[in-house]
Enzyme design. Sequence first.
Site, PDB file in Angstrom:
ATOM      1  N   ASP A 132       0.846  -1.186   0.000  1.00 60.96           N
ATOM      2  CA  ASP A 132       0.000   0.000   0.000  1.00 60.96           C
ATOM      3  C   ASP A 132       0.884   1.239   0.000  1.00 60.96           C
ATOM      4  O   ASP A 132       1.729   1.401   0.890  1.00 60.96           O
ATOM      5  CB  ASP A 132      -0.905  -0.007   1.234  1.00 60.96           C
ATOM      6  CG  ASP A 132      -2.077   0.947   1.091  1.00 60.96           C
ATOM      7  OD1 ASP A 132      -2.462   1.273  -0.048  1.00 60.96           O
ATOM      8  OD2 ASP A 132      -2.610   1.385   2.131  1.00 60.96           O
ATOM      9  N   HIS A 138      -4.034  13.813   0.493  1.00 63.71           N
ATOM     10  CA  HIS A 138      -4.333  12.932   1.628  1.00 63.71           C
ATOM     11  C   HIS A 138      -3.228  13.010   2.682  1.00 63.71           C
ATOM     12  O   HIS A 138      -3.505  13.162   3.868  1.00 63.71           O
ATOM     13  CB  HIS A 138      -4.506  11.490   1.146  1.00 63.71           C
ATOM     14  CG  HIS A 138      -4.664  10.488   2.248  1.00 63.71           C
ATOM     15  ND1 HIS A 138      -5.781  10.450   3.059  1.00 63.71           N
ATOM     16  CD2 HIS A 138      -3.842   9.499   2.696  1.00 63.71           C
ATOM     17  CE1 HIS A 138      -5.646   9.475   3.949  1.00 63.71           C
ATOM     18  NE2 HIS A 138      -4.465   8.890   3.751  1.00 63.71           N
ATOM     19  N   ARG A 143      -0.206  15.881  13.113  1.00 60.80           N
ATOM     20  CA  ARG A 143       1.115  16.455  13.421  1.00 60.80           C
ATOM     21  C   ARG A 143       1.026  17.972  13.286  1.00 60.80           C
ATOM     22  O   ARG A 143      -0.041  18.546  13.397  1.00 60.80           O
ATOM     23  CB  ARG A 143       2.170  15.860  12.475  1.00 60.80           C
ATOM     24  CG  ARG A 143       2.537  14.412  12.810  1.00 60.80           C
ATOM     25  CD  ARG A 143       3.633  13.896  11.892  1.00 60.80           C
ATOM     26  NE  ARG A 143       3.216  13.889  10.502  1.00 60.80           N
ATOM     27  CZ  ARG A 143       2.598  12.857   9.897  1.00 60.80           C
ATOM     28  NH1 ARG A 143       2.362  11.764  10.549  1.00 60.80           N
ATOM     29  NH2 ARG A 143       2.225  12.941   8.636  1.00 60.80           N
ATOM     30  N   GLU A 203     -10.973   3.690   2.776  1.00 57.71           N
ATOM     31  CA  GLU A 203     -10.005   4.506   2.042  1.00 57.71           C
ATOM     32  C   GLU A 203     -10.201   4.217   0.558  1.00 57.71           C
ATOM     33  O   GLU A 203     -10.124   3.065   0.128  1.00 57.71           O
ATOM     34  CB  GLU A 203      -8.561   4.203   2.472  1.00 57.71           C
ATOM     35  CG  GLU A 203      -8.254   4.681   3.879  1.00 57.71           C
ATOM     36  CD  GLU A 203      -6.757   4.688   4.218  1.00 57.71           C
ATOM     37  OE1 GLU A 203      -5.991   3.978   3.547  1.00 57.71           O
ATOM     38  OE2 GLU A 203      -6.370   5.435   5.151  1.00 57.71           O
ATOM     39  N   GLU A 210      -9.070   3.881  -2.934  1.00 59.48           N
ATOM     40  CA  GLU A 210      -7.788   3.666  -3.592  1.00 59.48           C
ATOM     41  C   GLU A 210      -7.998   2.946  -4.931  1.00 59.48           C
ATOM     42  O   GLU A 210      -9.018   2.317  -5.164  1.00 59.48           O
ATOM     43  CB  GLU A 210      -6.853   2.803  -2.711  1.00 59.48           C
ATOM     44  CG  GLU A 210      -6.698   3.330  -1.295  1.00 59.48           C
ATOM     45  CD  GLU A 210      -5.532   2.723  -0.519  1.00 59.48           C
ATOM     46  OE1 GLU A 210      -4.694   2.031  -1.134  1.00 59.48           O
ATOM     47  OE2 GLU A 210      -5.463   2.956   0.692  1.00 59.48           O
ATOM     48  N   GLN A 225      -5.389   1.655  14.798  1.00 54.79           N
ATOM     49  CA  GLN A 225      -4.185   2.131  14.117  1.00 54.79           C
ATOM     50  C   GLN A 225      -3.433   3.162  14.959  1.00 54.79           C
ATOM     51  O   GLN A 225      -2.203   3.130  15.056  1.00 54.79           O
ATOM     52  CB  GLN A 225      -4.635   2.754  12.787  1.00 54.79           C
ATOM     53  CG  GLN A 225      -3.515   3.171  11.855  1.00 54.79           C
ATOM     54  CD  GLN A 225      -4.067   3.827  10.567  1.00 54.79           C
ATOM     55  OE1 GLN A 225      -5.256   3.774  10.265  1.00 54.79           O
ATOM     56  NE2 GLN A 225      -3.176   4.447   9.814  1.00 54.79           N
ATOM     57  N   TYR A 251       0.568   2.006  15.872  1.00 54.50           N
ATOM     58  CA  TYR A 251       1.373   2.185  14.658  1.00 54.50           C
ATOM     59  C   TYR A 251       2.803   2.682  14.868  1.00 54.50           C
ATOM     60  O   TYR A 251       3.587   2.652  13.907  1.00 54.50           O
ATOM     61  CB  TYR A 251       0.628   3.049  13.639  1.00 54.50           C
ATOM     62  CG  TYR A 251       0.921   4.522  13.696  1.00 54.50           C
ATOM     63  CD1 TYR A 251       0.424   5.293  14.720  1.00 54.50           C
ATOM     64  CD2 TYR A 251       1.709   5.133  12.718  1.00 54.50           C
ATOM     65  CE1 TYR A 251       0.684   6.638  14.767  1.00 54.50           C
ATOM     66  CE2 TYR A 251       1.977   6.482  12.766  1.00 54.50           C
ATOM     67  CZ  TYR A 251       1.460   7.237  13.783  1.00 54.50           C
ATOM     68  OH  TYR A 251       1.724   8.577  13.826  1.00 54.50           O
TER      69      TYR A 251
END
EC number: 3.7.1.2
Lengths: 394, 394
Positions: free
Chosen positions: B117, B124, B133, B190, B192, B231, B235
């Site tokens: 992935d 995104h 962040r 998501e 994709e 997640q 993570y």
Amino acid sequence: MNEVPIPRGSDFTLANLPFGIFSTPGTCPRAGIRIGDHVLDLAALASKRVFDFDAEVFSRPVLNDFIALGREVTDGARAQVQGWLSRLREGPVSIAELLPIGGVHMHLPVRVGDYTDFYSSIEHATNVGRMFRDPEHALLPNWRHLPVGYHGRASSVVVSNTPIHRPSGQIIAQGSRLPVFQPSRRLDFELEMAFVVGKDSTLGEPIDISSTDEYIFGMLLFNDWSARDIQHWEYVPLGPFLGKSFASSVSPWIVPMAALAPFRTSGPPQQPAPLPYLRAEGNNNYDIHLEVAVNETIVCRSNTRYLYWNMRQQLAHHTSNGCNVRIGDLMASGTISGPDAGNFGSLLEITENGTKGNFLQDGDTVTMTAHAGEGDRRVGFGAVTGTILPARSA
Amino acid sequence: MNEVPIPRGSDFTLANLPFGIFSTPGTCPRAGIRIGDHVLDLAALASKRVFDFDAEVFSRPVLNDFIALGREVTDGARAQVQGWLSRLREGPVSIAELLPIGGVHMHLPVRVGDYTDFYSSIEHATNVGRMFRDPEHALLPNWRHLPVGYHGRASSVVVSNTPIHRPSGQIIAQGSRLPVFQPSRRLDFELEMAFVVGKDSTLGEPIDISSTDEYIFGMLLFNDWSARDIQHWEYVPLGPFLGKSFASSVSPWIVPMAALAPFRTSGPPQQPAPLPYLRAEGNNNYDIHLEVAVNETIVCRSNTRYLYWNMRQQLAHHTSNGCNVRIGDLMASGTISGPDAGNFGSLLEITENGTKGNFLQDGDTVTMTAHAGEGDRRVGFGAVTGTILPARSA
């Protein structure tokens, strides 16, 4: 000859009998059992119709279909072979099915569906955290709550003795903020053990930790080659990728859990106590001595029992979200370091990130060995070895 | 009937002709081509010996062996079928090999060796970085230098229409520092696209970016289901794991690159210029309209051309360290968001991390669709859809 000759100190006693895939010149890869310095040709033995299951599986180039027969059958076959090998004159095994190890070529023993790498040594995680983050908070907040892991690359899992090209990649040169594409200068090994999944699970259905042993077929030695400089630049925020995916090497013989049962031992105390889905009763670690040599020099002695998170916890955690596992999947432990500097399982730790020694040079050969027990009870893994070839010129 | 009826607005015109694996009640999975609301049974057609290659590959339950014949053969077969379908009376295709789509069951079209992935949409990555962040430095330093990616779980890739159990996992409850094990409360999709690898490469040998097109067989729609709360806790430092591995859904029809060639377009400007190994000449993005609906409500409209890093760059990067790829490997783009709020490809972005709307509820159905072109030149992907089932009780 009434008994197979087993050299003194061999990893491959009658108590072991691991499974692998081998070929001889001009023949197809097929299943074998290692005994001393010989390989028992299971496909040849099967043609004598001595097994009470469809032993055509031994003629396949991977062990997946054999493993799929289930632990009762695979343990039973191993026990039968154990009996025959200890009484050669009485049983069906003859010297014709015993091939000297020097004449066979070993292959990857399973078709690997998915390969997962955990990070289950508290000493390793602490050493890495101390070097790259705050020494006072070397372990990240999640570490003691769950066996941290990530998905690795299955296509580049190779069998022992496969030469490893030094990978190239994006690297930040000292003092620069812009990457260059060049051969890795910080090529490392990681001393790991892996287990081979022995039973398919169903998507959406977690494996309860009390049932996890049923899903673990056997173990291998695992070298998770790592390019520290590539890894360092790429790994935020999605984790290791090209710093690892150029190759991972496994030992050729899968030691079945039945052979390792006598070496079960307790693991380190877990504080805080794990959540209920990660609580496993009994002795779930394994007392397996580990050693790493670079060329002729032993650089690490460690032990699988140091692992903070055990295989049952890894598997229960991995499937706790409903993720399914398949026969042949590999789950590696992460670098197995121990409490002392002599136990560090990577050059990153041994050299303190290259400040007290070198990373791997072209031509270096890394050899990892592992065994439990001694004498005629010794159960060993043989070796996983690999030699570094120069980077390919662009 | 001289021509197959193709409903107005169909994704599956004569210009498309994607490959998939289907079965009808009581029959084995085999290869088919979609045309309008019908599936052409390639295995049945092959029994008429109309193909100039060994068409037994169409009887297999995955397309890997067909793809392995190479682009010349696979493009040639598609061109033959295109001719036959446009002149039904003259060619070997008869109505007998055309099965109404309502009567067939679709399967995963390939055996996936590895699934990777990427994270290739700058919109995104910026949206996520801004939320979690520093908004001033939303993109991490490596992002504009390389297509960031990670290894995903191959075993849990499922075909469209497979229901998705809400996963459980370790989650930090609001205001707590200790995790609890509970069903995810922040379940997301998501949006994709993925490409299917069409050619094996050799371990240790990077694929030069100029050769990458040879290795890309076709494309799929891809829903990378994500449990944001699982997640978030797990993570660091090794990336997403159980927050993703419970399931990823793909659309059943692989649209071959030959059908998508007319829709090649330029991508966004790349600043700074990529390193030489990532420089691809020509138009390497694709103008494919994307849409996501939750139940009846369209929540996102996006376009594949927004992707900052294109498939050729992804593949060149992935193999730049010598990592090999295999036929059937999937490489997904990462969430494809665009510049405006209406283009956001995940609920994380659409709801601003749940502050302006809900994550997925039990019973919700997520449907993604994609197409390029219009009218009788329309090349569509159909849909990838999945409904959320309640978490299993522990």
